[in-house]
Motif scaffolding. Structure first.
Motif, PDB file in Angstrom:
ATOM      1  N   ALA A 180      30.245  46.811  25.815  1.00  0.00           N
ATOM      2  CA  ALA A 180      31.289  47.034  26.822  1.00  0.00           C
ATOM      3  C   ALA A 180      31.844  48.450  26.719  1.00  0.00           C
ATOM      4  O   ALA A 180      32.094  49.114  27.730  1.00  0.00           O
ATOM      5  CB  ALA A 180      32.399  46.004  26.663  1.00  0.00           C
ATOM      6  N   MET A 251      36.024  40.708  36.017  1.00  0.00           N
ATOM      7  CA  MET A 251      36.721  40.949  34.754  1.00  0.00           C
ATOM      8  C   MET A 251      36.299  42.278  34.158  1.00  0.00           C
ATOM      9  O   MET A 251      37.129  43.041  33.648  1.00  0.00           O
ATOM     10  CB  MET A 251      36.412  39.824  33.762  1.00  0.00           C
ATOM     11  N   LEU A 252      34.992  42.533  34.205  1.00  0.00           N
ATOM     12  CA  LEU A 252      34.486  43.795  33.673  1.00  0.00           C
ATOM     13  C   LEU A 252      35.061  44.975  34.448  1.00  0.00           C
ATOM     14  O   LEU A 252      35.458  45.983  33.860  1.00  0.00           O
ATOM     15  CB  LEU A 252      32.958  43.811  33.735  1.00  0.00           C
ATOM     16  N   LEU A 255      38.584  45.419  33.383  1.00  0.00           N
ATOM     17  CA  LEU A 255      38.640  45.952  32.026  1.00  0.00           C
ATOM     18  C   LEU A 255      38.321  47.439  31.989  1.00  0.00           C
ATOM     19  O   LEU A 255      38.980  48.215  31.287  1.00  0.00           O
ATOM     20  CB  LEU A 255      37.654  45.177  31.145  1.00  0.00           C
ATOM     21  N   ARG A 257      38.579  49.544  34.505  1.00  0.00           N
ATOM     22  CA  ARG A 257      39.488  50.310  35.371  1.00  0.00           C
ATOM     23  C   ARG A 257      38.702  51.426  36.081  1.00  0.00           C
ATOM     24  O   ARG A 257      38.793  52.600  35.727  1.00  0.00           O
ATOM     25  CB  ARG A 257      40.650  50.888  34.568  1.00  0.00           C
ATOM     26  N   SER A 286      39.839  49.339  40.727  1.00  0.00           N
ATOM     27  CA  SER A 286      40.624  48.583  39.750  1.00  0.00           C
ATOM     28  C   SER A 286      41.509  49.469  38.888  1.00  0.00           C
ATOM     29  O   SER A 286      42.265  48.959  38.055  1.00  0.00           O
ATOM     30  CB  SER A 286      39.682  47.759  38.853  1.00  0.00           C
ATOM     31  N   ARG A 291      47.936  45.400  34.194  1.00  0.00           N
ATOM     32  CA  ARG A 291      47.498  44.314  33.323  1.00  0.00           C
ATOM     33  C   ARG A 291      48.087  42.975  33.777  1.00  0.00           C
ATOM     34  O   ARG A 291      47.391  41.949  33.779  1.00  0.00           O
ATOM     35  CB  ARG A 291      47.913  44.613  31.880  1.00  0.00           C
ATOM     36  N   ARG A 294      46.092  41.386  36.762  1.00  0.00           N
ATOM     37  CA  ARG A 294      44.634  41.266  36.708  1.00  0.00           C
ATOM     38  C   ARG A 294      44.130  39.942  37.255  1.00  0.00           C
ATOM     39  O   ARG A 294      43.186  39.899  38.040  1.00  0.00           O
ATOM     40  CB  ARG A 294      44.145  41.438  35.263  1.00  0.00           C
ATOM     41  N   PRO A 343      39.166  37.090  28.988  1.00  0.00           N
ATOM     42  CA  PRO A 343      37.936  37.607  29.605  1.00  0.00           C
ATOM     43  C   PRO A 343      36.768  37.665  28.634  1.00  0.00           C
ATOM     44  O   PRO A 343      36.935  37.930  27.438  1.00  0.00           O
ATOM     45  CB  PRO A 343      38.355  39.024  30.045  1.00  0.00           C
ATOM     46  N   GLN A 345      32.524  39.239  28.773  1.00  0.00           N
ATOM     47  CA  GLN A 345      31.546  40.002  29.546  1.00  0.00           C
ATOM     48  C   GLN A 345      30.304  39.156  29.763  1.00  0.00           C
ATOM     49  O   GLN A 345      29.232  39.475  29.296  1.00  0.00           O
ATOM     50  CB  GLN A 345      31.196  41.279  28.805  1.00  0.00           C
TER      51      GLN A 345
END
Length: 347
Positions: A180, A251-252, A255, A257, A286, A291, A294, A343, A345
């Motif tokens: 990630a 989610m990714l 995360l 952004r 994003s 936070r 989200r 979350p 990945q």
């Protein structure tokens, strides 16, 4: 119900090698002729895929039935055969940029030149293997998050037959925190992470469950595969009924952004010289998501993406290549209390 990733490859390695050789050495029409009996066999004997095609087509056209339904479904399978041929051509580097229409190639190149990397949402609609021609010939940093184990034989065969390495891919069941971080670095450098947003995470196998049990006893750390043991899905309205979509891609994006884009590639013209319409467009950003917001952003972005995909599928229904029970591939959110946990990945 069998999960899509558990559906084994059909056909022997020898048969696959023969088909690839026909396409590469004899051309498109000999390939189509050789593929026809294969598709007939697959259509008649593979009930799961045929019933999934029937169900999908009847959702779009409820009046379909009888001979018309069977004919329409077989045309669906034939389009899939064309997509296989295009995959071989794309992997071989035989699709010229002149075959790509629409503003997508130019828009993707411009985003890369501006350094505006990000997450690219794709789906199993059309033929995204053709996109590799853009990334390769314009030197665009593209990396795909995929689950390739269900097609491992075919991908290895293409690599052996063409002598060309596949596009950059990361097996999604092997994502780690370090991976990630590497993806974040890639995006920050202006690269793109391509991820399918229409297939739910892979459920745990018996081996995964044993691994988790061993971990709980302190015997060894959790394996990457067991990280996907709790599928995270959200049911979004899709063709008049809630369908499960993976939360992982969104989610990714939250995360990392970053910019979020959509990308599609539709076969618009057949024959010996096919043409493909490529569309690349901004979807969201994003970086502006706080936070605390989200979860709300993920939910609204997923429903918006489902509507966007539905519109594309309705325009080109026979290029929808999900030959399994798409609407029932995961339990209802109501019966999955972990669907809003931390979350992962596992896109």
């Amino acid at each position: 119900m069998t999960h899509w990733a558990r559906l084994s490859e059909t056909g022997s390695t020898t048969g696959m090698r023969l088909m690839v050789m026909i396409r590469r050495r004899l051309g498109a029409w000999p390939f189509r002729i050789a593929l026809f009996p294969v598709l007939v066999w697959y259509f008649l004997l593979r009930g799961v895929a045929r019933r999934a095609s029937f169900d999908f087509l009847k959702r779009l056209e409820p009046e379909l039935g009888g001979v018309r339904l069977w004919a329409r479904s077989f045309a669906h399978f034939m389009q899939f055969g064309e997509a296989i041929m295009d995959k071989v051509s794309a992997w071989s580097g035989e699709i010229p940029l002149t075959s790509l229409t629409g503003t997508g190639p130019e828009d993707l190149r411009d985003a890369a030149l501006r350094g505006e990397g990000g997450i690219i949402l794709v789906a199993h609609h059309g033929n995204l293997d053709v996109i590799n021609a853009i990334g390769e010939r314009h030197d665009i940093d593209l990396c795909a998050l995929v689950h390739t184990r269900h097609a491992e034989k075919f991908n290895q065969l293409l690599e052996q037959a063409t002598g060309r390495k596949p596009p950059q891919m990361i097996e999604v069941s092997e994502i780690t925190p370090a991976t990630a971080m590497a993806l974040g670095d890639r995006v920050n450098r202006g690269g793109f992470v391509v991820i399918a947003a229409d297939r739910v995470p892979i459920p745990p196998t018996v081996d995964d469950a044993k691994a988790e049990a061993n971990t709980a006893e302190g015997s060894r750390p959790a394996s990457p595969a067991s990280a996907a043991a709790s599928p995270r899905v959200l049911h979004c309205d899709f063709i008049d009924q809630p369908a499960p979509f993976p939360q992982g891609p969104f989610m990714l994006a939250a995360l990392l952004r970053c910019h979020v884009y959509t990308l599609s590639c539709i076969r618009e013209q057949g024959g010996a010289h096919p043409r493909f319409r490529v569309d690349f467009a901004p979807f969201d950003d994003s970086r502006a998501v706080k936070r605390s917001g989200r979860e709300a952003w993920i939910q609204q972005a997923m429903q918006r993406h489902a509507r966007h995909l539905e519109a594309r599928v309705k325009r080109h229904p026979l290029q929808w290549f999900n030959f399994f029970d798409f609407w029932h591939q995961a339990p209802d959110s109501a019966s999955n209390p972990d669907s809003t946990s931390a979350p992962k990945q596992d896109a």
